[in-house]
Design a protein around this motif. Structure first.
Motif, short mmCIF file in Angstrom:
data_model
loop_
_atom_site.label_atom_id
_atom_site.label_comp_id
_atom_site.label_asym_id
_atom_site.label_seq_id
_atom_site.Cartn_x
_atom_site.Cartn_y
_atom_site.Cartn_z
N ARG A 1 43.96 35.95 48.51
CA ARG A 1 42.82 35.37 49.23
C ARG A 1 41.78 34.70 48.31
O ARG A 1 41.25 33.65 48.68
CB ARG A 1 42.16 36.44 50.09
CG ARG A 1 41.14 35.86 51.09
CD ARG A 1 40.50 36.97 51.89
NE ARG A 1 41.50 37.72 52.63
CZ ARG A 1 41.34 38.98 53.03
NH1 ARG A 1 40.22 39.64 52.74
NH2 ARG A 1 42.28 39.60 53.71
N PRO A 2 41.46 35.27 47.13
CA PRO A 2 40.48 34.59 46.28
C PRO A 2 40.88 33.18 45.87
O PRO A 2 40.03 32.38 45.50
CB PRO A 2 40.38 35.51 45.05
CG PRO A 2 40.81 36.85 45.55
CD PRO A 2 41.87 36.57 46.57
N HIS A 3 42.20 32.87 45.95
CA HIS A 3 42.68 31.58 45.47
C HIS A 3 43.08 30.64 46.62
O HIS A 3 43.68 29.58 46.37
CB HIS A 3 43.88 31.79 44.55
CG HIS A 3 43.61 32.77 43.44
ND1 HIS A 3 42.77 32.49 42.39
CD2 HIS A 3 44.06 34.04 43.25
CE1 HIS A 3 42.72 33.54 41.58
NE2 HIS A 3 43.48 34.48 42.08
N PRO B 1 39.35 26.77 46.04
CA PRO B 1 38.67 26.94 44.74
C PRO B 1 37.30 27.58 44.94
O PRO B 1 36.49 27.10 45.75
CB PRO B 1 38.54 25.50 44.23
CG PRO B 1 39.59 24.73 44.95
CD PRO B 1 39.72 25.37 46.30
N PRO B 2 37.00 28.67 44.23
CA PRO B 2 35.69 29.31 44.39
C PRO B 2 34.58 28.48 43.78
O PRO B 2 34.82 27.59 42.96
CB PRO B 2 35.87 30.64 43.65
CG PRO B 2 36.93 30.37 42.64
CD PRO B 2 37.86 29.38 43.26
N THR C 1 30.51 33.80 40.74
CA THR C 1 31.62 33.04 41.32
C THR C 1 31.86 33.61 42.71
O THR C 1 32.07 34.82 42.87
CB THR C 1 32.88 33.17 40.46
OG1 THR C 1 32.61 32.67 39.15
CG2 THR C 1 34.03 32.39 41.06
N HIS D 1 32.82 32.78 47.23
CA HIS D 1 33.23 31.96 48.38
C HIS D 1 32.13 32.04 49.42
O HIS D 1 31.78 33.14 49.88
CB HIS D 1 34.55 32.47 48.97
CG HIS D 1 35.75 32.21 48.14
ND1 HIS D 1 36.24 30.94 47.92
CD2 HIS D 1 36.57 33.05 47.44
CE1 HIS D 1 37.31 31.00 47.16
NE2 HIS D 1 37.52 32.26 46.84
#
Length: 349
Positions: free
Chosen positions: A208-210, A213-214, A311, A313
């Motif tokens: 999910r983090p990717h 792009p954050p 960093t 989202h």
């Protein structure tokens, strides 16, 4: 086949429907009052700039039901895979009844298609309804929750929107696949639960983090992004602990948060104590005259050049993430479904 599948499944379907009706009725009855209290509180706190305290009081009051309904949505897909998916074929193979069924006029492919279609669609629809009702009811609480329980946080994200529908469909077909391979009901249930839990943990940690792009930004340190500060005597420094909040971006999902010194060097990560060199004998960070003012002390640290680099989202990515993640689970479900049809025709006897 539809009649036979319904006869076998109607007990579980009726129990699930009854539970969903009770949950939906309870949330429908209490939701308007919850939203009204939130709106009234916001209208009052904006007049005296005390909304931070209102958020804390409001969320604390409803924290237990907030966690309870979120847990229901998180557990529902796992229960679908455990009790609906894993025994579907494993029970037939274990009892030997598949030999009778598959020697009738109904082909294996049609038998599996009706089973997967009727039960799988029911599971996905029920979970989607549950997720959307909980999302509607918890809207005011999601806006006032702690950063660790914000709507983008891993623990809460999976209990909101349409993602639970994808989880349920995948968990069901995963259970069917494991049951088909293992051929024993109880081992299939245990393996299904373990595999689904592992995938659900891997998704927010590794995938999910990717999905997008954050964003990386730098902010001044203040009470908005600092969870604690400690000053002990005349040490010449204060110890600052950064929290998970992103200033000006309520509800954002912070992936990392670092404390930077005036030269831009990282001196502490999130949750770690970072030494901030400020005067502790005079000025806003001096404890001699009593407890230091946290806001004034942090303002002094910011003036000296200390910053937070985070960093994250932002909250406006919630629905894009929901659609992308649901699509990923839909592809996994389609892949397992294709494997089931291939296995039952070519390898299962």
């Amino acid at each position: 086949m539809i009649w036979l599948t319904w006869r076998q499944f109607r007990g579980s379907a009726a129990m699930t429907a009854a539970l969903l009706v009770v949950l939906t009725a309870a949330l429908t009855l209490t939701g308007p009052d919850l939203a009204s209290r939130y709106a009234t509180g916001i209208a009052s706190c904006t007049q005296d700039d005390s909304c931070a305290r209102f958020y804390d009081r409001f969320f604390d009051e409803y924290q237990l039901p907030f966690l309870a309904v979120s847990l229901v949505v998180l557990l529902l897909p796992a229960l679908v895979g455990l009790f609906w998916g894993a025994p579907l074929i494993a029970r037939e193979l274990e009892a030997g009844t598949h030999l009778l069924v598959w020697n009738q006029s109904v082909t294996r492919g049609r038998w599996l298609a009706v089973k997967l279609g009727l039960i799988g669609l029911t599971a996905a629809a029920a979970t989607c309804l549950c997720g959307l009702v909980v999302t509607w009811w918890s809207g005011p609480l999601d806006k006032s929750a702690f950063p660790e329980l914000a709507v983008m946080a891993p623990l809460v994200f999976g209990a909101r929107g349409i993602a639970p529908m994808g989880y349920a469909a995948f968990a069901f077909v995963l259970g069917v696949t494991v049951g088909m391979l293992v051929r024993r009901t109880l081992p299939a249930m245990a393996l299904t639960l373990a595999a689904f839990a592992a995938i659900q943990l891997a998704m927010p940690l590794l995938v999910r983090p990717h999905l997008m792009p954050p964003v990386t930004s730098t902010f001044e340190i203040s009470e908005a992004n600092v969870s604690g500060i400690g000053i002990q005597g005349d040490t010449g420094s204060a110890h600052v602990v950064l929290g998970p909040a992103v200033p000006g971006h309520a509800g954002a999902w912070a992936l990392s948060s670092d404390l930077l010194d005036p030269s831009g060097r990282v001196i502490a990560g999130r949750g770690e104590e970072g030494p901030v060199k400020v005067s502790t004998t005079s000025g806003p960070c001096a404890p001699a005259a009593g407890p230091p003012n946290m806001g004034a002390c942090l303002a002094e640290a910011s003036r000296l050049g200390y910053r937070q680099r985070v960093t994250y989202h932002p909250l406006d990515r919630f629905w894009p993430f929901q659609w992308i993640e649901t699509g990923i689970y839909a592809l996994l479900t389609a892949g397992l479904t294709g494997f089931c049809f291939w296995w039952i025709r070519r390898r299962l006897s």
